[in-house]
Design a protein around this motif. Structure first.
Motif, PDB file in Angstrom:
ATOM      1  N   GLN A   1      71.878 -34.208  69.072  1.00 52.87           N
ATOM      2  CA  GLN A   1      71.394 -33.610  70.404  1.00 52.87           C
ATOM      3  C   GLN A   1      70.720 -34.981  70.923  1.00 52.87           C
ATOM      4  O   GLN A   1      69.822 -34.328  71.756  1.00 52.87           O
ATOM      5  CB  GLN A   1      70.360 -32.774  70.428  1.00 52.87           C
ATOM      6  CG  GLN A   1      71.319 -31.200  69.786  1.00 52.87           C
ATOM      7  CD  GLN A   1      69.809 -29.968  69.113  1.00 52.87           C
ATOM      8  OE1 GLN A   1      69.012 -30.081  68.675  1.00 52.87           O
ATOM      9  NE2 GLN A   1      70.555 -28.755  69.575  1.00 52.87           N
ATOM     10  N   THR A   2      70.999 -35.968  71.288  1.00 52.79           N
ATOM     11  CA  THR A   2      70.895 -37.642  71.297  1.00 52.79           C
ATOM     12  C   THR A   2      70.584 -37.233  73.033  1.00 52.79           C
ATOM     13  O   THR A   2      69.423 -37.081  73.848  1.00 52.79           O
ATOM     14  CB  THR A   2      71.099 -38.772  71.163  1.00 52.79           C
ATOM     15  OG1 THR A   2      71.721 -38.692  69.663  1.00 52.79           O
ATOM     16  CG2 THR A   2      70.716 -39.609  71.438  1.00 52.79           C
ATOM     17  N   ALA A   3      71.439 -37.049  74.083  1.00 49.18           N
ATOM     18  CA  ALA A   3      71.487 -36.676  75.428  1.00 49.18           C
ATOM     19  C   ALA A   3      71.158 -35.660  75.351  1.00 49.18           C
ATOM     20  O   ALA A   3      70.702 -35.441  76.700  1.00 49.18           O
ATOM     21  CB  ALA A   3      73.400 -37.021  75.305  1.00 49.18           C
ATOM     22  N   VAL A   4      71.195 -34.390  75.059  1.00 48.41           N
ATOM     23  CA  VAL A   4      70.866 -33.499  75.985  1.00 48.41           C
ATOM     24  C   VAL A   4      69.187 -33.396  75.727  1.00 48.41           C
ATOM     25  O   VAL A   4      68.519 -32.510  76.453  1.00 48.41           O
ATOM     26  CB  VAL A   4      70.846 -31.750  74.230  1.00 48.41           C
ATOM     27  CG1 VAL A   4      70.741 -30.904  74.695  1.00 48.41           C
ATOM     28  CG2 VAL A   4      72.653 -31.282  74.378  1.00 48.41           C
ATOM     29  N   ALA A   5      69.170 -33.709  74.381  1.00 50.91           N
ATOM     30  CA  ALA A   5      67.040 -34.105  74.062  1.00 50.91           C
ATOM     31  C   ALA A   5      66.798 -35.195  75.433  1.00 50.91           C
ATOM     32  O   ALA A   5      65.265 -35.070  75.918  1.00 50.91           O
ATOM     33  CB  ALA A   5      66.793 -34.696  72.256  1.00 50.91           C
ATOM     34  N   ALA A   6      67.142 -36.214  75.592  1.00 49.22           N
ATOM     35  CA  ALA A   6      66.969 -36.767  76.594  1.00 49.22           C
ATOM     36  C   ALA A   6      66.618 -36.129  77.921  1.00 49.22           C
ATOM     37  O   ALA A   6      65.859 -36.642  78.784  1.00 49.22           O
ATOM     38  CB  ALA A   6      67.756 -38.552  76.708  1.00 49.22           C
ATOM     39  N   TRP A   7      68.338 -35.298  78.022  1.00 47.31           N
ATOM     40  CA  TRP A   7      67.798 -34.195  79.540  1.00 47.31           C
ATOM     41  C   TRP A   7      66.704 -33.644  79.709  1.00 47.31           C
ATOM     42  O   TRP A   7      66.195 -33.617  80.494  1.00 47.31           O
ATOM     43  CB  TRP A   7      69.552 -33.747  79.317  1.00 47.31           C
ATOM     44  CG  TRP A   7      68.769 -33.438  81.475  1.00 47.31           C
ATOM     45  CD1 TRP A   7      69.008 -31.483  81.464  1.00 47.31           C
ATOM     46  CD2 TRP A   7      69.294 -34.382  82.249  1.00 47.31           C
ATOM     47  NE1 TRP A   7      69.323 -31.056  82.677  1.00 47.31           N
ATOM     48  CE2 TRP A   7      69.329 -32.550  82.956  1.00 47.31           C
ATOM     49  CE3 TRP A   7      69.660 -35.185  82.974  1.00 47.31           C
ATOM     50  CZ2 TRP A   7      69.712 -33.333  84.642  1.00 47.31           C
ATOM     51  CZ3 TRP A   7      70.164 -35.075  83.835  1.00 47.31           C
ATOM     52  CH2 TRP A   7      69.673 -34.261  84.949  1.00 47.31           C
ATOM     53  N   ALA A   8      66.393 -32.957  78.105  1.00 45.86           N
ATOM     54  CA  ALA A   8      65.433 -32.042  78.246  1.00 45.86           C
ATOM     55  C   ALA A   8      63.649 -33.048  78.683  1.00 45.86           C
ATOM     56  O   ALA A   8      62.701 -31.883  79.027  1.00 45.86           O
ATOM     57  CB  ALA A   8      65.244 -31.111  77.222  1.00 45.86           C
ATOM     58  N   GLU A   9      63.367 -34.180  78.292  1.00 50.50           N
ATOM     59  CA  GLU A   9      62.301 -34.487  78.300  1.00 50.50           C
ATOM     60  C   GLU A   9      62.579 -34.741  80.315  1.00 50.50           C
ATOM     61  O   GLU A   9      60.504 -35.151  80.958  1.00 50.50           O
ATOM     62  CB  GLU A   9      61.936 -35.812  77.421  1.00 50.50           C
ATOM     63  CG  GLU A   9      61.922 -35.281  76.142  1.00 50.50           C
ATOM     64  CD  GLU A   9      61.705 -36.889  75.382  1.00 50.50           C
ATOM     65  OE1 GLU A   9      62.493 -37.388  76.108  1.00 50.50           O
ATOM     66  OE2 GLU A   9      62.304 -36.494  73.979  1.00 50.50           O
ATOM     67  N   ILE A  10      63.462 -35.639  80.984  1.00 51.45           N
ATOM     68  CA  ILE A  10      63.058 -35.291  82.155  1.00 51.45           C
ATOM     69  C   ILE A  10      63.516 -34.309  82.871  1.00 51.45           C
ATOM     70  O   ILE A  10      62.973 -34.289  84.570  1.00 51.45           O
ATOM     71  CB  ILE A  10      64.359 -36.483  81.972  1.00 51.45           C
ATOM     72  CG1 ILE A  10      65.639 -36.503  82.225  1.00 51.45           C
ATOM     73  CG2 ILE A  10      64.061 -37.832  81.615  1.00 51.45           C
ATOM     74  CD1 ILE A  10      66.571 -37.577  82.741  1.00 51.45           C
ATOM     75  N   GLU A  11      64.187 -33.209  83.046  1.00 52.87           N
ATOM     76  CA  GLU A  11      64.205 -32.024  83.466  1.00 52.87           C
ATOM     77  C   GLU A  11      62.814 -31.344  84.134  1.00 52.87           C
ATOM     78  O   GLU A  11      63.293 -31.220  85.428  1.00 52.87           O
ATOM     79  CB  GLU A  11      64.805 -31.033  82.437  1.00 52.87           C
ATOM     80  CG  GLU A  11      65.228 -30.383  83.882  1.00 52.87           C
ATOM     81  CD  GLU A  11      65.963 -28.836  81.869  1.00 52.87           C
ATOM     82  OE1 GLU A  11      66.567 -28.634  82.637  1.00 52.87           O
ATOM     83  OE2 GLU A  11      65.260 -28.431  81.049  1.00 52.87           O
ATOM     84  N   PRO A  12      62.129 -31.244  83.785  1.00 54.96           N
ATOM     85  CA  PRO A  12      60.397 -31.219  84.853  1.00 54.96           C
ATOM     86  C   PRO A  12      60.543 -32.021  85.770  1.00 54.96           C
ATOM     87  O   PRO A  12      59.681 -31.371  86.420  1.00 54.96           O
ATOM     88  CB  PRO A  12      59.298 -30.938  83.332  1.00 54.96           C
ATOM     89  CG  PRO A  12      60.016 -30.945  82.075  1.00 54.96           C
ATOM     90  CD  PRO A  12      61.524 -31.898  82.169  1.00 54.96           C
ATOM     91  N   PHE A  13      60.576 -32.717  85.905  1.00 57.54           N
ATOM     92  CA  PHE A  13      60.384 -33.803  86.278  1.00 57.54           C
ATOM     93  C   PHE A  13      61.475 -34.547  88.005  1.00 57.54           C
ATOM     94  O   PHE A  13      60.631 -35.160  88.902  1.00 57.54           O
ATOM     95  CB  PHE A  13      59.262 -35.475  86.344  1.00 57.54           C
ATOM     96  CG  PHE A  13      58.726 -35.188  85.053  1.00 57.54           C
ATOM     97  CD1 PHE A  13      57.429 -33.884  85.623  1.00 57.54           C
ATOM     98  CD2 PHE A  13      58.724 -34.861  83.971  1.00 57.54           C
ATOM     99  CE1 PHE A  13      56.908 -34.379  83.984  1.00 57.54           C
ATOM    100  CE2 PHE A  13      58.576 -34.831  82.624  1.00 57.54           C
ATOM    101  CZ  PHE A  13      57.066 -34.624  83.423  1.00 57.54           C
TER     102      PHE A  13
ATOM    103  N   LYS B   1      67.085 -24.943  83.127  1.00 57.64           N
ATOM    104  CA  LYS B   1      65.901 -24.046  82.108  1.00 57.64           C
ATOM    105  C   LYS B   1      66.373 -25.194  79.941  1.00 57.64           C
ATOM    106  O   LYS B   1      66.099 -24.409  79.025  1.00 57.64           O
ATOM    107  CB  LYS B   1      65.961 -22.842  81.188  1.00 57.64           C
ATOM    108  CG  LYS B   1      65.476 -22.211  82.671  1.00 57.64           C
ATOM    109  CD  LYS B   1      66.048 -20.344  82.976  1.00 57.64           C
ATOM    110  CE  LYS B   1      65.429 -20.098  83.769  1.00 57.64           C
ATOM    111  NZ  LYS B   1      66.111 -18.648  83.674  1.00 57.64           N
ATOM    112  N   LEU B   2      66.758 -25.962  80.105  1.00 63.25           N
ATOM    113  CA  LEU B   2      67.132 -26.979  78.551  1.00 63.25           C
ATOM    114  C   LEU B   2      66.609 -27.023  77.707  1.00 63.25           C
ATOM    115  O   LEU B   2      66.112 -27.257  76.854  1.00 63.25           O
ATOM    116  CB  LEU B   2      67.905 -28.477  79.405  1.00 63.25           C
ATOM    117  CG  LEU B   2      68.871 -28.216  78.222  1.00 63.25           C
ATOM    118  CD1 LEU B   2      70.076 -27.766  77.167  1.00 63.25           C
ATOM    119  CD2 LEU B   2      69.613 -29.663  78.889  1.00 63.25           C
TER     120      LEU B   2
END
Length: 727
Positions: free
Chosen positions: A83-95, A68-69
């Motif tokens: 939040q570079t890595a956190v934001a990158a992860w959040a964008e691929i997380e749904p898929f 749920k990030l």
């Protein structure tokens, strides 16, 4: 007297817990952290206001099971510098879905590479250059085309979205970025869905489908309630709920019959005057308050006009709205900065436009580059009461936008509608340059070593660029051939940005594929495949055709490759919607051998390469997500099918891995790139990119044991080195 210590705030407590858990997350490579850390670290970091790369390092994120990030960052997210890595992860997380740890790790490596972020110490993907912009506002990947969205509140007051599609209705929590409960199955699928509230405060849903019937549901129990509403001739395309002056809920429904009907859903009766609003199908309807709080309706139809109505009298309330973008497929109303009503419309061009319906003017555009048509749109409350818009469409995801930031997405210095074709050629000093063609009718030239544009854009104002090929001009300078949706093949000098020629074209038939190859006396030739099934072979230096147009059975030509047959005879292979691959002699137009057939799958991608014994082989990517290997001279399969993609394969390329190992890369609309071992048919690597893939191109790697790969997608393009495992 010493003052008593002040109790820690809840945020302080969660911050300390998060920092302790971060220490526990630092495990040996390949060893998962404790299940509690994987499940709850992100939650404690969120509650402790330390949702950053220090607390959630890149090495931990692929282990996260909270899922749920993206919701914790806020949708749409505005990440900070920490939040570079956190934001990158959040964008691929749904898929990511059920991806294994290696896939999650490599996908994060790729996402960081597209940001030119420093790679992890033991990364599988190294950045070289990227012009890449993935969405930062995806709530959920629904896995199906979404045709409608509605907002309702659960008993605890939380906003929920009901997403209607071919399989029924899916309920999601936009704040958490998660699905709620099981989907509501509606036979025949849902074309329109809207929420309203019963007098006792209970949320209800109304759905409309292909059968022209409106049904009322309880979204919390999944049970149908009340009598179905019959009246439309043909499918119900759109609907909206609004409140009558006396406070009772009403529904407005529009359909293929061009009529808008007003209903009392609690009494299952039609009320008011029917609005004969459009000559053709009514595709969109929205409700808002006019002067004095009187309810008004906006309707959009295939005639391209948005009309404003008084639903209680059946009269038009203001002048129609006319503007860019064709007809509105969906619309939603919300309050602007000064509490005046604004109207958002979405259409087939993938752009959401904002209007002032009372003034009759176009305010701005919200986004570009949406993958396919915007079919569903709904307004919902955001933080501090700020309005947000949720959208759904053919890309099968639900996204959340800030509609007051009109023009968002237009400032990215690349293609506004994604990269559809790529090519590499040598610049004046021998350095490689890239040519990218997009849906914005522009070809751009890039220097991948500096990241800057290396020439003026090549603008083709009459058609979307669908294919790009490189060949040598008379003086040895590289020239580009581009195929457009207008059917024209244009010749360009990429170093000067000027058009140097135009080949004859097939009127009304898109030039979907262009390939260059060597003809007699090594002169360059071009083969052009059109969607009407015709292939033309040209000498670009003389603008003359080499042979009569090749006409196969009535099928499109969507992909085209050239390869050398026996005795270095040039051959062409074509593929299209009928699932057949046909081989031709491009100098005579004669067929060679028998077609390769995959009758249950259209051919969407193709590549030619040499097999182990030097014989030519073909790899095809299908609409069924399968990659197949063929011997084009015998028409037989040359290996097992390569299965794994969940949507149409849009690109395939062959390249050599470590030690000359034969490898194949495939890119799909499922937003992933897969690398395959051609010897055993094993998937060696899967990269989830968060963007549908349109093009792949192998390039020389800059690192020992790494292969270079150019990835073209709706998000743009990325130029990376990928480390491949040894045998």
């Amino acid at each position: 007297m010493t003052p008593a210590p002040q109790p820690d705030s809840p945020a302080d407590i969660h911050r300390r817990i998060a920092h302790r858990l971060t220490g526990l997350a630092d495990t040996a490579d390949g060893v998962p952290p404790h299940p509690y850390v994987r499940r709850h670290l992100a939650q404690h970091a969120d509650l402790g206001h330390v949702l950053d790369d220090a607390t959630l390092p890149a090495a931990f994120l692929p282990w996260d099971t909270d899922g749920k990030l993206r919701g914790r960052l806020g949708l749409p997210s505005t990440p900070g510098d920490d939040q570079t890595a956190v934001a990158a992860w959040a964008e691929i997380e749904p898929f990511l879905h059920d991806a294994d740890h290696r896939t999650r790790q490599v996908s994060l490596d790729f996402a960081l590479a597209t940001r030119a972020a420093p790679p992890r110490a033991r990364t599988a993907v190294w950045p070289r250059h990227a012009r890449w912009q993935t969405p930062n506002n995806v709530v959920v990947d629904a896995g199906a085309v979404l045709t409608s969205l509605a907002l309702f509140r659960s008993p605890d007051g939380r906003p929920h979205l009901a997403a209607g599609g071919r399989d029924g209705v899916l309920v999601v929590d936009p704040a958490q970025g998660a699905q709620v409960g099981e989907p509501l199955r509606v036979e025949g699928g849902v074309r329109a869905v809207v929420a309203f509230t019963a007098p006792e405060g209970r949320p209800l849903l109304a759905t409309g489908g292909r059968d022209g019937v409106v049904r009322i549901w309880d979204p919390l129990t999944g049970a149908e309630t009340g009598e179905p509403l019959h009246g439309h001739e043909g499918a119900v395309s759109t609907m909206v709920a609004f409140t009558a002056p006396e406070g009772r809920p009403l529904l407005a429904t529009g359909g293929r019959d061009g009529v808008v009907r007003i209903w009392d859903p609690l009494n299952s009766t039609e009320v008011g005057e029917r609005l004969q609003s459009h000559k053709f199908e009514v595709r969109a309807v929205a409700a808002f308050q006019g002067l004095g709080g009187r309810p008004l309706l906006a309707t959009g139809g295939r005639d391209g006009v948005v009309r404003i109505w008084d639903p209680l009298t059946g009269a038009e309330a203001s002048a129609p709205l006319h503007g860019p973008g064709g007809y509105a497929s969906t619309m939603a109303a919300f309050n602007g900065p000064e509490d005046g009503p604004l109207l958002a419309t979405g259409g087939r061009d993938g752009v959401v436009r904002v209007w002032d319906p009372l003034a009759g003017r176009h305010v701005g555009e919200l986004m570009h580059g949406y993958e396919g048509a915007v079919l569903a749109l709904v307004a919902l409350p955001g933080p501090q009461g700020r309005p947000l818009l949720a959208t759904g469409g053919r890309d099968k995801v639900v996204r959340v936008w800030d509609p007051l930031k009109t023009g968002a997405g237009a400032s990215w210095p690349g293609h506004k509608a994604g990269v559809r074709a790529v090519a590499v050629f040598d610049g004046p000093d021998g350095r490689p340059l890239l040519a990218t063609g997009g849906g914005d009718e522009v070809v751009r030239i890039w220097d991948p070593l500096t990241g800057g544009e290396a020439g003026a854009p090549l603008r083709s104002a009459d058609g979307v660029v669908q294919a790009v090929a490189v060949f040598d001009g008379p003086d040895g300078r590289p020239l580009l051939a581009t195929g457009g949706s207008d059917g024209v093949v244009r010749i360009w000098d990429p170093l000067t940005g000027s058009a140097v020629g135009q080949l004859l074209h097939t009127h009304g038939s898109s030039a979907a594929a262009v390939v260059s190859f060597g003809g007699p006396e090594s002169r360059p030739l071009l083969a052009v495949g059109h969607l009407n099934g015709v292939v033309r072979v040209w000498d670009p230096r003389t603008a003359s055709e080499i042979c009569e147009p090749v006409r196969g059975p009535r099928s499109t030509v969507a992909v085209l490759v050239a390869f050398a047959g026996p005795g270095d005879q040039p051959l062409l292979a074509t593929g299209g919607e009928d699932g057949a691959v046909r081989v031709w002699n491009p100098l005579t137009g004669d067929p060679v051998g028998r077609p390769l057939s995959t009758p249950e799958s259209a051919v969407r991608a193709m590549a030619a390469f040499d097999g182990p014994d030097g014989r030519p082989l073909l790899a095809t990517g299908g609409s069924d997500g399968v990659v197949r290997i063929w011997d084009p001279l015998t028409g037989e399969a040359a290996g097992p099918p390569l299965q794994g993609h969940q949507d149409s394969v849009a690109a395939v390329v062959a390249f050599g891995g470590p030690g000359g190992r034969p490898l194949l890369a495939s890119g799909s609309k499922d937003r992933s790139v897969r690398v395959w071992d051609l010897d055993g048919g094993q998937c060696l690597l899967r990269i989830v990119t968060a963007s549908p893939i349109h093009a792949l191109l192998p390039v020389k790697g800059n690192r020992t044991g790494a292969s270079g790969l150019l990835v073209g997608a709706t998000a743009g393009f990325a130029f990376v080195d990928v480390a491949m495992p040894e045998r």
